[in-house]
Design a protein around this motif. Structure first.
Motif, PDB file in Angstrom:
ATOM      1  N   ALA A 204      -2.597  -1.574  -2.919  1.00 32.73           N
ATOM      2  CA  ALA A 204      -2.152  -2.110  -1.629  1.00 32.73           C
ATOM      3  C   ALA A 204      -2.758  -1.329  -0.475  1.00 32.73           C
ATOM      4  O   ALA A 204      -3.261  -1.907   0.502  1.00 32.73           O
ATOM      5  CB  ALA A 204      -0.632  -2.084  -1.553  1.00 32.73           C
ATOM      6  N   LEU A 205      -2.729  -0.002  -0.579  1.00 36.82           N
ATOM      7  CA  LEU A 205      -3.252   0.835   0.495  1.00 36.82           C
ATOM      8  C   LEU A 205      -4.761   0.680   0.634  1.00 36.82           C
ATOM      9  O   LEU A 205      -5.297   0.619   1.744  1.00 36.82           O
ATOM     10  CB  LEU A 205      -2.891   2.294   0.227  1.00 36.82           C
ATOM     11  CG  LEU A 205      -3.023   3.286   1.373  1.00 36.82           C
ATOM     12  CD1 LEU A 205      -2.236   2.831   2.592  1.00 36.82           C
ATOM     13  CD2 LEU A 205      -2.562   4.667   0.927  1.00 36.82           C
ATOM     14  N   ALA A 206      -5.456   0.580  -0.495  1.00 40.10           N
ATOM     15  CA  ALA A 206      -6.913   0.458  -0.465  1.00 40.10           C
ATOM     16  C   ALA A 206      -7.364  -0.884   0.111  1.00 40.10           C
ATOM     17  O   ALA A 206      -8.441  -0.975   0.704  1.00 40.10           O
ATOM     18  CB  ALA A 206      -7.472   0.634  -1.874  1.00 40.10           C
ATOM     19  N   LEU A 207      -6.542  -1.922  -0.068  1.00 39.07           N
ATOM     20  CA  LEU A 207      -6.928  -3.264   0.385  1.00 39.07           C
ATOM     21  C   LEU A 207      -6.403  -3.595   1.780  1.00 39.07           C
ATOM     22  O   LEU A 207      -6.710  -4.663   2.322  1.00 39.07           O
ATOM     23  CB  LEU A 207      -6.413  -4.322  -0.599  1.00 39.07           C
ATOM     24  CG  LEU A 207      -7.034  -4.313  -1.998  1.00 39.07           C
ATOM     25  CD1 LEU A 207      -6.343  -5.320  -2.894  1.00 39.07           C
ATOM     26  CD2 LEU A 207      -8.528  -4.615  -1.917  1.00 39.07           C
ATOM     27  N   ALA A 208      -5.641  -2.682   2.370  1.00 36.96           N
ATOM     28  CA  ALA A 208      -4.968  -2.999   3.631  1.00 36.96           C
ATOM     29  C   ALA A 208      -5.911  -3.090   4.823  1.00 36.96           C
ATOM     30  O   ALA A 208      -5.518  -3.581   5.876  1.00 36.96           O
ATOM     31  CB  ALA A 208      -3.893  -1.948   3.914  1.00 36.96           C
ATOM     32  N   LYS A 209      -7.169  -2.625   4.672  1.00 35.57           N
ATOM     33  CA  LYS A 209      -8.100  -2.664   5.803  1.00 35.57           C
ATOM     34  C   LYS A 209      -8.644  -4.079   5.978  1.00 35.57           C
ATOM     35  O   LYS A 209      -9.403  -4.573   5.153  1.00 35.57           O
ATOM     36  CB  LYS A 209      -9.270  -1.710   5.554  1.00 35.57           C
ATOM     37  CG  LYS A 209      -8.851  -0.296   5.183  1.00 35.57           C
ATOM     38  CD  LYS A 209     -10.033   0.500   4.666  1.00 35.57           C
ATOM     39  CE  LYS A 209      -9.591   1.817   4.070  1.00 35.57           C
ATOM     40  NZ  LYS A 209     -10.705   2.542   3.441  1.00 35.57           N
ATOM     41  N   GLY A 210      -8.234  -4.718   7.046  1.00 38.41           N
ATOM     42  CA  GLY A 210      -8.792  -6.021   7.376  1.00 38.41           C
ATOM     43  C   GLY A 210      -8.202  -7.189   6.617  1.00 38.41           C
ATOM     44  O   GLY A 210      -8.611  -8.329   6.829  1.00 38.41           O
ATOM     45  N   LEU A 211      -7.237  -6.951   5.722  1.00 42.21           N
ATOM     46  CA  LEU A 211      -6.613  -8.025   4.969  1.00 42.21           C
ATOM     47  C   LEU A 211      -5.107  -7.971   5.164  1.00 42.21           C
ATOM     48  O   LEU A 211      -4.529  -6.896   5.355  1.00 42.21           O
ATOM     49  CB  LEU A 211      -6.928  -7.902   3.474  1.00 42.21           C
ATOM     50  CG  LEU A 211      -8.394  -8.091   3.052  1.00 42.21           C
ATOM     51  CD1 LEU A 211      -8.555  -7.736   1.573  1.00 42.21           C
ATOM     52  CD2 LEU A 211      -8.857  -9.514   3.308  1.00 42.21           C
ATOM     53  N   ARG A 212      -4.466  -9.129   5.093  1.00 41.22           N
ATOM     54  CA  ARG A 212      -3.005  -9.155   5.154  1.00 41.22           C
ATOM     55  C   ARG A 212      -2.484  -9.004   3.733  1.00 41.22           C
ATOM     56  O   ARG A 212      -2.695  -9.861   2.878  1.00 41.22           O
ATOM     57  CB  ARG A 212      -2.490 -10.446   5.786  1.00 41.22           C
ATOM     58  CG  ARG A 212      -0.992 -10.346   6.068  1.00 41.22           C
ATOM     59  CD  ARG A 212      -0.414 -11.549   6.765  1.00 41.22           C
ATOM     60  NE  ARG A 212       1.007 -11.294   7.039  1.00 41.22           N
ATOM     61  CZ  ARG A 212       1.934 -12.238   7.005  1.00 41.22           C
ATOM     62  NH1 ARG A 212       1.610 -13.496   6.736  1.00 41.22           N
ATOM     63  NH2 ARG A 212       3.196 -11.933   7.258  1.00 41.22           N
TER      64      ARG A 212
END
Length: 390
Positions: free
Chosen positions: A27-35
């Motif tokens: 979740a933390l790794a994908l949080a950049k620029g994605l909801r």
């Protein structure tokens, strides 16, 4: 869905089911620029201060996993220890020793408590992803256009990609119809923490014994955490001992290498098995961590494989540059990226467990001879170290 409950729909780019170490790191790794939304059945406690006691569940975090976590801003972890050397003993005179200096490094791995790393990850997630906890998922649906998870309160969470990070007994994997082969080792991993009479020197110690595999992991303040992988009956006997009696048994099993041991808290145990999902992807679905694979803990690589999944999936979607994260071709790339490493680690750990479980004298002589020869073969040993401690 309960009668009379209004359905509310929320749309996300990524929905992660399972907020353990691997799920939270994804979740933390994908949080950049994605909801991103993270769904968890029970919200883990956010520790404001370090507790006095130590979590019985300790993980050996590889340098690669530590770098991944550091890149997410969740390292260094409070009171993390380090493994500078590893001393492995066979059951009939075999031995092999790994030293970080052989790799030009200060440590082979770090040791950290599950509870503290979990709390650190969840604190880092605040304001970056939508945390939905506690929540009870009831249904999963996926097609070529989108995926959705329906909660017990009637809320429907829709996303382009759903990530199953809900453990070895994954509800989401079952809902998606993905088969999971599970081979029980008939063993439990008994875990507990102890204070040592003599300095441990940041050395991890491991013994292959007739009654299983015993590992001592160094912690700060001259403490150790143990994992004793032993058959179900022996595990029950160990857990039935008083804390002091268990400490005495553990010290004796390790040849009293660190003198007397003083127990810290109660011991616990968890079942050991080799598990493989028939596929780590489905329609708009990716499996990570124990939902995708489980291994024997003798090499301490289970959580590191999970962080490897998280790192690979995040890197792949980051490189996709706005492409649909649930695209079937992207998911196929993720499957290929993880296939070799997971299969190799599972095969090595399973092979070692079975090799040292053989009771005949010839097998005993051969496996211990192999340890000694590998220990003397510098290039081979360094190659093993580079792979195991990457």
């Amino acid at each position: 869905m309960q009668p009379g409950v209004n359905t509310v729909q929320d749309d996300f780019d990524i929905l992660i089911v399972g907020g353990g170490l691997v799920g939270a790191s994804v979740a933390l790794a994908l949080a950049k620029g994605l909801r991103v939304a993270l769904l968890e059945r029970a919200e883990p406690p956010a520790l404001a201060v370090l507790p006095q006691d130590w979590d019985a569940r300790i993980f050996a975090i590889s340098p690669g996993s530590q770098a991944f976590l550091a890149g997410l801003g969740v390292w260094p972890s409070p009171r993390a220890g380090r493994i500078r050397e590893m001393d492995v003993r066979g059951d009939a005179g075999g031995a092999i020793r790994f030293d970080a200096l052989e790799l030009g490094s200060e440590q082979l791995a770090a040791t950290v408590e599950n509870r503290l790393l979990q709390a650190t990850l969840w604190r880092a997630l605040q304001g970056k992803v939508e945390l939905i906890a506690p929540a009870l998922p009831q249904a999963f649906h996926a097609d070529e256009r989108s995926a959705s998870v329906t909660l017990a309160d009637g809320r429907v969470l829709r996303s382009k990609l759903v990530v199953a990070a809900d453990g070895a007994n994954s509800w989401l994997r079952e809902q998606a119809g993905i088969a999971f082969s599970r081979q029980s080792y008939g063993q439990q991993g008994v875990v507990g923490n102890f204070r040592c009479a003599r300095p441990h020197g940041d050395i991890a110690r491991q013994w292959f014994r007739d009654d299983g595999v015993l590992a001592w992991l160094p912690l700060p303040d001259n403490l150790i955490s143990i994992v004793w992988a032993t058959d179900d009956a022996s595990a029950a006997q160990l857990l039935a001992l008083s804390p002091a009696a268990l400490a005495s048994r553990v010290a004796a099993a390790g040849g009293r290498a660190l003198g007397d041991l003083q127990p810290l808290g109660k011991a616990a145990a968890f079942p050991l098995s080799l598990g493989r999902a028939a596929s780590i992807i489905g329609t708009r679905l990716a499996l990570v961590g124990d939902a995708a694979h489980t291994i024997h803990p003798l090499a301490g690589q289970g959580v590191n494989l999970g962080f490897g999944d998280a790192k690979a999936l995040a890197a792949l979607l980051d490189q996709a540059c706005g492409r649909d994260p649930g695209d079937a071709m992207l998911l196929q790339r993720y499957r290929r990226m993880r296939a070799e490493e997971v299969l190799l680690m599972q095969s090595v750990c399973d092979g070692l467990q079975k090799l040292f479980a053989l009771a005949d004298p010839l097998s005993g002589r051969l496996r211990n001879l192999g340890l000694n020869l590998t220990n003397q073969a510098g290039p081979l040993k360094r190659a093993m170290m580079r792979h195991a401690f990457k």
